[in-house]
Enzyme design. Structure first.
Site, short mmCIF file in Angstrom:
data_model
loop_
_atom_site.label_atom_id
_atom_site.label_comp_id
_atom_site.label_asym_id
_atom_site.label_seq_id
_atom_site.Cartn_x
_atom_site.Cartn_y
_atom_site.Cartn_z
N ARG A 1 0.83 -1.22 0.00
CA ARG A 1 0.00 0.00 0.00
C ARG A 1 0.86 1.26 0.00
NH1 ARG A 1 -4.04 -0.61 4.77
NH2 ARG A 1 -4.94 1.29 3.87
N HIS B 1 -7.20 8.60 11.61
CA HIS B 1 -6.67 7.23 11.61
C HIS B 1 -5.18 7.15 11.28
CE1 HIS B 1 -11.05 5.56 10.97
NE2 HIS B 1 -10.83 5.98 12.19
C1 BJW Z 1 -17.26 7.00 -3.01
C2 BJW Z 1 -16.57 6.91 -4.23
C3 BJW Z 1 -16.33 8.13 -4.90
C4 BJW Z 1 -16.77 4.91 -3.47
N1 BJW Z 1 -16.73 9.30 -4.37
N2 BJW Z 1 -17.66 8.16 -2.51
C5 BJW Z 1 -19.13 1.75 18.79
C6 BJW Z 1 -19.94 0.75 18.32
C7 BJW Z 1 -19.41 -0.40 17.72
C8 BJW Z 1 -18.03 -0.55 17.60
C9 BJW Z 1 -17.21 0.45 18.06
C10 BJW Z 1 -17.75 1.57 18.64
N3 BJW Z 1 -16.73 2.40 18.99
C11 BJW Z 1 -15.56 1.81 18.61
C12 BJW Z 1 -15.83 0.61 18.06
C13 BJW Z 1 -14.84 -0.34 17.53
C14 BJW Z 1 -14.31 0.03 16.15
C15 BJW Z 1 -15.46 0.09 15.15
O1 BJW Z 1 -15.90 1.13 14.72
N4 BJW Z 1 -15.93 -1.07 14.70
C16 BJW Z 1 -17.01 -1.13 13.71
C17 BJW Z 1 -16.46 -1.57 12.34
C18 BJW Z 1 -18.05 -2.06 14.22
N5 BJW Z 1 -13.59 1.28 16.20
C19 BJW Z 1 -12.34 1.34 16.65
O2 BJW Z 1 -11.77 0.35 17.09
C20 BJW Z 1 -11.64 2.68 16.63
N6 BJW Z 1 -11.03 2.91 17.90
C21 BJW Z 1 -11.75 3.28 18.97
O3 BJW Z 1 -12.92 3.55 18.91
O4 BJW Z 1 -11.01 3.32 20.15
C22 BJW Z 1 -11.73 3.38 21.38
C23 BJW Z 1 -12.40 2.03 21.59
C24 BJW Z 1 -11.66 0.88 21.39
C25 BJW Z 1 -12.27 -0.36 21.59
C26 BJW Z 1 -13.62 -0.43 21.93
C27 BJW Z 1 -14.35 0.76 22.11
C28 BJW Z 1 -13.71 2.00 21.95
C29 BJW Z 1 -10.51 2.68 15.62
C30 BJW Z 1 -10.99 2.52 14.23
C31 BJW Z 1 -9.80 2.37 13.30
C32 BJW Z 1 -10.21 2.05 11.87
N7 BJW Z 1 -9.09 1.69 11.12
C33 BJW Z 1 -9.20 1.49 9.68
C34 BJW Z 1 -7.84 1.00 9.14
C35 BJW Z 1 -6.86 2.17 9.13
C36 BJW Z 1 -5.49 1.76 8.72
C37 BJW Z 1 -5.39 1.21 7.33
O5 BJW Z 1 -5.95 1.75 6.37
O6 BJW Z 1 -4.72 0.22 7.18
O7 BJW Z 1 -9.61 2.71 9.05
S1 BJW Z 1 -10.51 0.35 9.23
C38 BJW Z 1 -10.98 1.21 7.76
O8 BJW Z 1 -12.35 1.67 7.90
C39 BJW Z 1 -10.09 2.48 7.72
C40 BJW Z 1 -11.07 3.53 7.33
O9 BJW Z 1 -10.61 4.81 7.70
C41 BJW Z 1 -12.33 3.10 8.03
C42 BJW Z 1 -13.58 3.69 7.48
O10 BJW Z 1 -13.82 3.26 6.16
P1 BJW Z 1 -14.45 4.25 5.11
O11 BJW Z 1 -13.53 5.38 4.89
O12 BJW Z 1 -15.82 4.59 5.48
O13 BJW Z 1 -14.38 3.37 3.76
P2 BJW Z 1 -15.44 2.27 3.23
O14 BJW Z 1 -14.74 1.40 2.28
O15 BJW Z 1 -16.16 1.61 4.33
O16 BJW Z 1 -16.52 3.17 2.45
C43 BJW Z 1 -16.18 3.83 1.25
C44 BJW Z 1 -17.37 4.66 0.78
O17 BJW Z 1 -16.95 5.44 -0.32
C45 BJW Z 1 -18.57 3.82 0.32
O18 BJW Z 1 -19.75 4.31 0.93
C46 BJW Z 1 -18.59 4.05 -1.20
O19 BJW Z 1 -19.91 4.04 -1.74
C47 BJW Z 1 -17.97 5.41 -1.30
N8 BJW Z 1 -17.35 5.74 -2.58
N9 BJW Z 1 -16.28 5.63 -4.52
C48 BJW Z 1 -17.37 9.28 -3.22
N10 BJW Z 1 -15.64 8.15 -6.12
#
Ligand code: BJW
Length: 247
Positions: A71, A120
């Site tokens: 990446r 992130h």
């Molecule tokens: C277009 C397009 C175009 C396509 N134009 N649009 C509360 C409830 C439940 C769970 C949790 C909660 N609070 C915390 C959690 C746990 C967890 C979480 O959220 N889990 C859920 C998945 C269930 N969160 C965490 O662990 C976070 N930490 C935290 O909260 O710490 C405190 C804590 C810890 C433990 C327990 C409780 C609290 C940290 C989250 C870290 C996420 N990391 C990643 C990887 C980063 C590193 C890497 O890249 O290698 O971040 S995961 C991945 O998902 C990445 C992204 O930033 C993130 C979000 O994804 P995103 O950007 O939304 O992408 P996609 O692919 O999902 O969507 C793309 C969109 O684009 C689509 O809608 C398309 O339609 C659109 N699109 N082309 C415009 N041209």
């Protein structure tokens, strides 16, 4: 692309003096970086629990580094697109304009945006798991990068599942969401917390919400206007409409 959604977005932007953008992987898709959860997204090839958790890195740092080396090499070859550049231009036109991004690619900065909160981390940052050593850049560090100071493993400077977000970033992001009049939600599925909750915070404090995403997301029901198009074309189209309002 719906003309009425574009027109409404332009009218609100023209009037606003406090704007927050919440961007996700879709923002960078048209620069050539795959999203996570779309059909050919990163999670279709790799399981999050095997690549993007601290436990995965402890278990198999070689495997995790192989993925991040690929990446990092890809990121070194690409740049921002017209949509990123549009946001940088709007920052110059609007008093309080902040981009909060979940993206780790640095493309908002590369396009010229100055007020960017990165929730992130950064792909071009590595840090030591044993001491405070950090290193910036996209150089290939080889299959087993180790700290030049203490010899421990270096790891990617990104936020994995279960990890806390960078100190201060979350507070600054929620401040920006609560004080804005207009929140643009661009290219995120809205499934990852706490970033997804920025929309609830902005809405609770009275902001209008515009979603720019070719597909519906978990956040669409909170949006007042949805621009169903890729952001590379949608943001310049909104800008063109904004300019027509002034003439
Ligand atoms: C277009 C397009 C175009 C396509 N134009 N649009 C509360 C409830 C439940 C769970 C949790 C909660 N609070 C915390 C959690 C746990 C967890 C979480 O959220 N889990 C859920 C998945 C269930 N969160 C965490 O662990 C976070 N930490 C935290 O909260 O710490 C405190 C804590 C810890 C433990 C327990 C409780 C609290 C940290 C989250 C870290 C996420 N990391 C990643 C990887 C980063 C590193 C890497 O890249 O290698 O971040 S995961 C991945 O998902 C990445 C992204 O930033 C993130 C979000 O994804 P995103 O950007 O939304 O992408 P996609 O692919 O999902 O969507 C793309 C969109 O684009 C689509 O809608 C398309 O339609 C659109 N699109 N082309 C415009 N041209």
């Amino acid at each position: 692309m719906s003309d009425s959604a574009i027109r409404q977005a332009a009218v609100w932007l023209a009037r606003a003096s406090r704007v927050c953008v919440s961007s996700g992987a879709g923002m960078s898709a048209e620069s050539g970086i795959p999203t996570f959860r779309d059909k050919d997204g990163l999670w279709s090839q790799a399981r999050p629990e095997e690549m993007a958790t601290p436990e995965a890195f402890e278990r198999d740092p070689h495997k995790v580094w192989e993925w991040y080396r690929w990446r990092r090499a890809k990121l070194a070859t690409i740049g921002p697109h017209a949509g990123h550049r549009m946001l940088a231009e709007w920052e110059e036109r609007i008093d309080d304009f902040v981009v909060v991004t979940q993206n780790i690619d640095g493309l908002h900065h590369a396009a010229g945006s100055q007020k960017v909160i990165e929730l992130h981390g950064r792909l071009d940052l590595v840090r030591c798991v044993g001491c405070t050593y950090e290193q910036q850049g996209l150089d290939d560090l080889g299959p087993e990068p180790h700290c030049p100071q203490c010899g421990a493993w270096l790891r990617p400077g990104v936020v994995w599942f279960g990890e806390l977000l960078p100190p201060g970033a979350l507070e600054a992001a929620f401040d920006a969401a609560r004080r804005c009049e207009l929140l643009l939600v661009i290219g995120t599925s809205g499934v990852v917390q706490p970033a997804a909750s920025l929309v609830d915070a902005a809405k609770a404090y009275g902001a209008a919400i515009i979603e720019v995403n070719p597909n519906p997301s978990e956040l669409s029901s909170l949006a007042d206007v949805c621009v169903r198009s890729g952001c590379k074309d949608a943001l310049p189209a909104i800008d063109a409409q904004w300019r027509r309002l002034g003439s």
